[in-house]
Design a protein around this motif. Structure first.
Motif, short mmCIF file in Angstrom:
data_model
loop_
_atom_site.label_atom_id
_atom_site.label_comp_id
_atom_site.label_asym_id
_atom_site.label_seq_id
_atom_site.Cartn_x
_atom_site.Cartn_y
_atom_site.Cartn_z
N LEU A 1 0.82 -1.21 0.00
CA LEU A 1 0.00 0.00 0.00
C LEU A 1 0.85 1.26 0.00
O LEU A 1 0.44 2.30 -0.53
CB LEU A 1 -0.93 -0.01 1.21
N ALA A 2 2.04 1.19 0.57
CA ALA A 2 2.92 2.36 0.62
C ALA A 2 3.35 2.82 -0.76
O ALA A 2 3.94 3.90 -0.89
CB ALA A 2 4.15 2.05 1.48
N VAL A 3 3.07 2.04 -1.80
CA VAL A 3 3.37 2.44 -3.17
C VAL A 3 2.68 3.77 -3.50
O VAL A 3 3.25 4.64 -4.16
CB VAL A 3 2.94 1.35 -4.16
N THR A 4 1.45 3.92 -3.03
CA THR A 4 0.70 5.15 -3.30
C THR A 4 0.42 5.95 -2.03
O THR A 4 -0.20 7.02 -2.11
CB THR A 4 -0.65 4.83 -3.97
N ARG A 5 0.85 5.46 -0.88
CA ARG A 5 0.62 6.17 0.38
C ARG A 5 1.94 6.36 1.13
O ARG A 5 2.22 5.66 2.12
CB ARG A 5 -0.39 5.39 1.24
N PRO A 6 2.78 7.29 0.66
CA PRO A 6 4.05 7.52 1.35
C PRO A 6 3.89 8.02 2.78
O PRO A 6 4.84 7.99 3.55
CB PRO A 6 4.75 8.56 0.47
N ASP A 7 2.68 8.48 3.15
CA ASP A 7 2.46 8.97 4.51
C ASP A 7 2.52 7.86 5.56
O ASP A 7 2.63 8.15 6.75
CB ASP A 7 1.14 9.72 4.60
N ILE A 8 2.44 6.59 5.14
CA ILE A 8 2.54 5.49 6.11
C ILE A 8 3.87 4.75 5.98
O ILE A 8 4.10 3.77 6.68
CB ILE A 8 1.38 4.49 5.96
N SER A 9 4.74 5.19 5.09
CA SER A 9 5.98 4.45 4.81
C SER A 9 6.85 4.30 6.05
O SER A 9 7.39 3.22 6.32
CB SER A 9 6.78 5.15 3.71
N TYR A 10 7.00 5.39 6.82
CA TYR A 10 7.88 5.33 7.99
C TYR A 10 7.38 4.32 9.02
O TYR A 10 8.14 3.48 9.51
CB TYR A 10 8.00 6.71 8.63
N LEU A 11 6.09 4.38 9.33
CA LEU A 11 5.56 3.47 10.34
C LEU A 11 5.58 2.02 9.85
O LEU A 11 5.84 1.10 10.64
CB LEU A 11 4.14 3.87 10.73
N VAL A 12 5.33 1.80 8.58
CA VAL A 12 5.41 0.44 8.03
C VAL A 12 6.84 -0.08 8.16
O VAL A 12 7.07 -1.26 8.47
CB VAL A 12 4.95 0.42 6.57
N HIS A 13 7.81 0.80 7.94
CA HIS A 13 9.21 0.42 8.12
C HIS A 13 9.47 0.00 9.57
O HIS A 13 10.17 -0.99 9.82
CB HIS A 13 10.11 1.60 7.73
N ILE A 14 8.90 0.72 10.52
CA ILE A 14 9.09 0.38 11.93
C ILE A 14 8.41 -0.95 12.27
O ILE A 14 9.02 -1.84 12.88
CB ILE A 14 8.54 1.50 12.84
N LEU A 15 7.16 -1.10 11.88
CA LEU A 15 6.40 -2.31 12.23
C LEU A 15 6.97 -3.56 11.57
O LEU A 15 6.87 -4.66 12.12
CB LEU A 15 4.94 -2.12 11.83
N SER A 16 7.56 -3.41 10.39
CA SER A 16 8.10 -4.58 9.69
C SER A 16 9.33 -5.15 10.39
O SER A 16 9.72 -6.29 10.12
CB SER A 16 8.45 -4.20 8.25
N GLN A 17 9.93 -4.38 11.31
CA GLN A 17 11.10 -4.89 12.03
C GLN A 17 10.73 -5.94 13.07
O GLN A 17 11.60 -6.64 13.58
CB GLN A 17 11.82 -3.72 12.72
N PHE A 18 9.43 -6.05 13.38
CA PHE A 18 9.01 -6.98 14.44
C PHE A 18 8.22 -8.17 13.91
O PHE A 18 7.54 -8.85 14.69
CB PHE A 18 8.17 -6.21 15.47
N VAL A 19 8.27 -8.43 12.59
CA VAL A 19 7.46 -9.51 12.03
C VAL A 19 7.90 -10.89 12.53
O VAL A 19 7.09 -11.84 12.55
CB VAL A 19 7.48 -9.49 10.49
N SER A 20 9.14 -11.03 12.95
CA SER A 20 9.61 -12.33 13.43
C SER A 20 9.05 -12.67 14.81
O SER A 20 8.82 -13.84 15.11
CB SER A 20 11.14 -12.37 13.46
#
Length: 210
Positions: free
Chosen positions: A102-121
């Motif tokens: 979704l961040a492809v068209t919504r750069p306003d959530i890119s930073y938080l998605v980057h943070i949350l993706s660090q905890f997927v494990s």
């Protein structure tokens, strides 16, 4: 397949050659492709993923109609040990993966998605609550879209920057870049550096004669 260009005759030629070799259906002007909606006017294009967000919210079934004005609270610093581990991290991983696209068209959530993706494990209840906040933010801003004017120049500009030890969990630095075509943001990325930053203190001593 998307075929684009400023020469309509050559586009027709390419489609004719493809039709000679493959079973092909011409769907006409671009409107929807892989969850991305495209609409155009005389002087601009608009790109969005409104239907993609609607489908994502339907799958999540939040159970309420609340919305929030920001995707993340101010000065929040998430840690791997925050909260209790989720008994089944599958749902968390699926939602984060959906937000990455979704961040492809919504750069306003890119930073938080980057943070949350660090905890997927090993996501926790705290990480999941912040993930749900992003979804409530998207619910309230579902109609936002990227604006691409036709009059934009074709000059390519790139910017890069880095932080020092900005990740509070492992003291790693972040590198980031963004690419503009004219006045349009077309690519961006933030990446955690592999090295761990360490502050070195230099102490000097002055000896005075007695």
């Amino acid at each position: 397949m998307i075929i684009t260009g400023d020469d309509s005759e050559y586009i027709a030629f390419v489609k004719a050659r493809l039709r000679d070799q493959f079973l092909m259906t011409d769907l006409g002007p671009l409107r929807y492709f892989l969850g991305i909606e495209v609409s155009s006017t005389f002087d601009s294009f608009y790109i969005s993923q409104e239907k993609y967000i609607q489908d994502l919210l339907a799958r999540v079934a939040l159970g309420d109609e609340r919305t929030v004005e920001t995707p993340m609270e101010l000065n929040v610093k998430l840690q791997p040990t925050d909260g209790d581990p989720l008994p089944d991290p599958t749902r968390y991983r699926h939602l984060v993966g959906s937000l990455v696209y979704l961040a492809v068209t919504r750069p306003d959530i890119s930073y938080l998605v980057h943070i949350l993706s660090q905890f997927v494990s090993a996501p926790t209840t705290v990480h999941y609550s912040h993930l749900l906040r992003v979804l409530r933010y998207l619910r309230g801003t579902i109609t936002r879209r990227l604006f691409l004017p036709r009059s934009s120049s074709v000059q390519l500009q790139c910017y890069s920057d880095a932080t020092w030890a900005s990740d509070h969990s492992d003291r790693r630095s972040l590198s980031a870049y963004c690419v503009f075509l004219g006045g349009l943001l077309i690519a961006w990325k933030t990446k955690k550096q592999t090295a761990v930053s360490v502050r070195v203190l230099r102490l000097s001593c002055v000896l005075w004669p007695c």
